[in-house]
Scaffold this active site. Structure first.
Site, PDB file in Angstrom:
ATOM      1  CB  CYS A  12      66.072 102.044  48.639  1.00 41.44           C
ATOM      2  SG  CYS A  12      66.200 100.249  48.556  1.00 41.44           S
ATOM      3  CD  GLU A  37      60.508  96.843  51.784  1.00 40.85           C
ATOM      4  OE1 GLU A  37      61.123  95.843  52.108  1.00 40.85           O
ATOM      5  OE2 GLU A  37      60.088  97.038  50.635  1.00 40.85           O
ATOM      6  N   GLY A  44      58.459 103.224  49.246  1.00 41.21           N
ATOM      7  CA  GLY A  44      58.572 104.497  48.543  1.00 41.21           C
ATOM      8  C   GLY A  44      59.426 105.448  49.348  1.00 41.21           C
ATOM      9  CB  SER A  45      60.037 109.049  49.007  1.00 40.57           C
ATOM     10  OG  SER A  45      58.723 109.531  49.099  1.00 40.57           O
ATOM     11  CB  THR A  46      61.578 109.110  54.129  1.00 38.07           C
ATOM     12  OG1 THR A  46      62.473 107.984  54.119  1.00 38.07           O
ATOM     13  CG2 THR A  46      61.314 109.501  55.567  1.00 38.07           C
ATOM     14  N   GLY A 101      56.027 107.962  52.815  1.00 42.62           N
ATOM     15  CA  GLY A 101      55.813 107.004  53.907  1.00 42.62           C
ATOM     16  C   GLY A 101      55.207 107.684  55.127  1.00 42.62           C
TER      17      GLY A 101
HETATM   18  P1  NAD Z   1      57.120 107.716  46.049  1.00 43.95           P
HETATM   19  O1  NAD Z   1      57.080 107.772  47.535  1.00 43.95           O
HETATM   20  O2  NAD Z   1      56.940 108.959  45.286  1.00 43.95           O
HETATM   21  O3  NAD Z   1      55.991 106.702  45.512  1.00 43.95           O
HETATM   22  C1  NAD Z   1      55.951 105.332  45.892  1.00 43.95           C
HETATM   23  C2  NAD Z   1      54.531 104.815  45.694  1.00 43.95           C
HETATM   24  O4  NAD Z   1      53.679 105.425  46.668  1.00 43.95           O
HETATM   25  C3  NAD Z   1      53.923 105.155  44.343  1.00 43.95           C
HETATM   26  O5  NAD Z   1      53.104 104.083  43.945  1.00 43.95           O
HETATM   27  C4  NAD Z   1      53.100 106.407  44.652  1.00 43.95           C
HETATM   28  O6  NAD Z   1      52.052 106.628  43.737  1.00 43.95           O
HETATM   29  C5  NAD Z   1      52.583 106.075  46.040  1.00 43.95           C
HETATM   30  N1  NAD Z   1      52.265 107.210  46.901  1.00 43.95           N
HETATM   31  C6  NAD Z   1      52.879 108.413  46.966  1.00 43.95           C
HETATM   32  N2  NAD Z   1      52.324 109.172  47.929  1.00 43.95           N
HETATM   33  C7  NAD Z   1      51.345 108.418  48.507  1.00 43.95           C
HETATM   34  C8  NAD Z   1      50.419 108.626  49.575  1.00 43.95           C
HETATM   35  N3  NAD Z   1      50.378 109.771  50.253  1.00 43.95           N
HETATM   36  N4  NAD Z   1      49.586 107.615  49.906  1.00 43.95           N
HETATM   37  C9  NAD Z   1      49.625 106.439  49.254  1.00 43.95           C
HETATM   38  N5  NAD Z   1      50.450 106.193  48.220  1.00 43.95           N
HETATM   39  C10 NAD Z   1      51.319 107.168  47.860  1.00 43.95           C
HETATM   40  O7  NAD Z   1      58.501 106.999  45.692  1.00 43.95           O
HETATM   41  P2  NAD Z   1      59.117 106.709  44.241  1.00 43.95           P
HETATM   42  O8  NAD Z   1      59.668 107.966  43.676  1.00 43.95           O
HETATM   43  O9  NAD Z   1      58.152 105.920  43.449  1.00 43.95           O
HETATM   44  O10 NAD Z   1      60.316 105.723  44.634  1.00 43.95           O
HETATM   45  C11 NAD Z   1      61.550 106.152  45.090  1.00 43.95           C
HETATM   46  C12 NAD Z   1      61.631 106.106  46.602  1.00 43.95           C
HETATM   47  O11 NAD Z   1      61.370 104.775  47.058  1.00 43.95           O
HETATM   48  C13 NAD Z   1      63.009 106.446  47.125  1.00 43.95           C
HETATM   49  O12 NAD Z   1      62.888 107.269  48.263  1.00 43.95           O
HETATM   50  C14 NAD Z   1      63.608 105.101  47.497  1.00 43.95           C
HETATM   51  O13 NAD Z   1      64.622 105.148  48.472  1.00 43.95           O
HETATM   52  C15 NAD Z   1      62.398 104.371  47.975  1.00 43.95           C
HETATM   53  N6  NAD Z   1      62.615 102.929  47.897  1.00 43.95           N
HETATM   54  C16 NAD Z   1      62.820 102.241  49.063  1.00 43.95           C
HETATM   55  C17 NAD Z   1      63.085 100.883  49.020  1.00 43.95           C
HETATM   56  C18 NAD Z   1      63.330 100.097  50.281  1.00 43.95           C
HETATM   57  O14 NAD Z   1      63.323  98.868  50.227  1.00 43.95           O
HETATM   58  N7  NAD Z   1      63.551 100.739  51.406  1.00 43.95           N
HETATM   59  C19 NAD Z   1      63.146 100.228  47.789  1.00 43.95           C
HETATM   60  C20 NAD Z   1      62.945 100.972  46.632  1.00 43.95           C
HETATM   61  C21 NAD Z   1      62.662 102.321  46.696  1.00 43.95           C
END
Ligand code: NAD
Length: 489
Positions: A287, A253, A231-233, A236
């Site tokens: 990403c 990631e 997910g997002s940094t 993360g």
């Molecule tokens: P997001 O971080 O908003 O959410 C990702 C997941 O995490 C979702 O299931 C969300 O419900 C959950 N989540 C959010 N906050 C949380 C917390 N505090 N504790 C536990 N779970 C939590 O990201 P998004 O908008 O769904 O996806 C886009 C982001 O993901 C972008 O920043 C993108 O670069 C990244 N991404 C990275 C990769 C990689 O391989 N590096 C691949 C795809 C997407």
């Protein structure tokens, strides 16, 4: 024995069954191309998570005992199940994240590949090795699954990104509680059917749906042994803080702000041909996308004109049209975020060379026109932060040292490309860059060449591997007089 998927779900997949969620709270799924409501999912609560983790813990000893060969056979059947139900999966993806056909195809194809690879890996796992010390003593090194894995995934390539976690964790003998993104959870119910029908035993794979609070509660649960997060940094970092409370290992990631660097002998046509897949794939919601273009000053006009012409040549709009290359953004929130960055680019003095608006005729749906900013400097927000939308920044350089400085001037280090007609020169230049994956002239990455992600694009290495879900135990056997022996005899 598959059943039709309902788009309004009040259930979760726990212990091999679709069971009613304890939580009565619901999150709505919206079609990003039309803004129509397409269904809903439970916003799972702590009691739901308790049940899912308990089911996963109960299934752990049996799944471990099943052995690598049996797990391999089941994972191979999962890959077959995904192939058999690929179109159903893609239809659900279209409705939920509005991905164009080519991106949906890729998501599901990679998913099959990941389950096949994990199947092969599980078949080759050696549970034990015997190591002999110089004193003749023997230590049995035993590899054990780490336990119950929390697999938390985003919406942009939901099947493939979840498969990286689930397939590798299951291959290692772990059991899983998956928490997909609320934007793309309906396809996860179908995945649960596929795993069940492939013979994954009850409790080995479980699904709880919900938003960040559900994810956070899952991470905090004492029954979770390891967290695998994509997910997002920003999210993360929150997950890492929670993992620190209980010292749970985390593999994450995270976001990216990758760049394509053109050297002064770059083949510009070749670079332009990469824009669909590497520049702004899925409207920049990837990403790894090379949303920054770093170009020799003398080539800037030619490159910008080519980029604009390429973006204008893309079929833009309805993602249900198989020819569409760029469709809507995933959500109203994502559209607002991208529009905020466009405003910030203008405020900071970047020059808008294309787009920057909602295109005419696209008032319904979360559409933003392909956008190009030129004159972008390293201090601007649009240069440094991940926009996750169809926005290119173009920055010019005079010396290669400056190109390296520009490339490295973000907190991310996920991917990137170097364009040059001289392979040796491109390779040497790539060595200087602070990022985990570099594709010379847009060459696709080799799936078996595992690399790390750098800086704030990852935590704990950032790439799921079977070995990451195993722990090694050493059992040293006594020889002779235990009290007198040192390891050297
Ligand atoms: P997001 O971080 O908003 O959410 C990702 C997941 O995490 C979702 O299931 C969300 O419900 C959950 N989540 C959010 N906050 C949380 C917390 N505090 N504790 C536990 N779970 C939590 O990201 P998004 O908008 O769904 O996806 C886009 C982001 O993901 C972008 O920043 C993108 O670069 C990244 N991404 C990275 C990769 C990689 O391989 N590096 C691949 C795809 C997407």
């Amino acid at each position: 024995m598959s059943t039709a998927i309902q788009h309004d779900r009040s259930d979760l997949f726990i212990g091999g069954e679709f069971v009613a969620a304890d939580s009565t709270a619901r999150l709505h799924a919206i079609n990003p191309a039309t803004e129509e409501r397409i269904g809903s999912i439970p916003d799972a609560n702590e009691r739901d998570i308790d049940r899912a983790v308990a089911a996963a813990r109960a299934a752990l000893p049996g799944w471990r005992r099943a052995g690598g060969a049996a797990r391999s056979a089941i994972l191979a059947r999962v890959a077959e199940g995904i192939a058999a139900r690929a179109e159903e999966l893609k239809d659900l993806l279209l409705l939920q994240n509005g991905a164009p056909r080519w991106w949906r195809d890729q998501d599901v194809t990679i998913t099959q590949m990941l389950y096949r690879q994990a199947s092969m890996g599980a078949g080759q796992l050696e549970d034990e090795t015997l190591v002999e010390a110089p004193n003749g003593g023997k230590t049995l090194l035993q590899r054990e699954p780490i336990g119950v894995v929390a697999a938390i995934s985003p919406w942009n390539a939901p099947q493939a990104l979840l498969a990286m976690k689930v397939a590798n964790a299951l291959a290692a003998g772990c059991t899983v509680v998956a928490k997909p993104s609320p934007e793309t959870s309906l396809d996860c119910y179908l995945l649960a059917e596929i795993l069940r029908d492939a013979g994954v035993p009850s409790g080995v794979f479980n699904v709880v749906t919900g938003g960040p609070a559900t994810g956070a509660a899952l991470v905090a649960h004492p029954g979770i042994a390891k967290v695998s997060f994509t997910g997002s940094t920003a999210s993360g970092k929150a997950v890492a803080r929670e993992c620190a409370n209980t010292l749970k290992p985390l593999i994450a990631e995270l976001g990216g702000k990758s760049a394509a660097v053109l050297l002064d002998d770059a083949d510009v046509e070749l670079f332009l041909s990469s824009i669909q897949r590497e520049g702004l794939p899925f409207s920049g919601q990837a990403c790894f996308c090379n949303a920054r273009i770093i170009v020799p000053r003398k080539m800037q006009d030619e490159v910008v004109a080519g980029v604009i012409a390429t973006l204008q040549s893309f079929r833009f709009g309805d993602p249900s049209d198989d020819e569409t290359i760029m469709g809507p953004l995933v959500s109203a929130r994502q559209k607002e975020r991208v529009e905020g960055y466009i405003r910030s680019g203008l405020e900071e003095g970047a020059v808008l060379a294309l787009g920057g608006n909602t295109p005419t005729g696209f008032d319904k749906g979360y559409y933003v026109a392909p956008t190009v900013f030129t004159g972008v400097t390293a201090d601007m927000k649009i240069f440094r932060e991940e926009i996750f939308g169809p926005v290119f920044t173009v920055s010019a350089y005079d010396t290669e040292e400056e190109a390296v400085m520009l490339h490295d001037a973000t907190d991310f280090g996920l991917s990137g490309s170097v364009y040059s007609r001289d392979l040796a020169r491109a390779t040497e230049f790539s060595r200087k860059l602070s990022t985990g994956q570099l594709l010379i002239n847009g060459q696709r990455g080799a799936p078996n060449a595992l690399r790390d992600f750098y800086k704030q694009s990852a935590f704990g290495g950032g790439v799921d591997r079977i070995g990451g879900f195993l722990l090694t135990k050493g059992i040293t056997q006594p020889i002779g007089d235990v009290k007198m022996k040192t390891i050297f005899g």
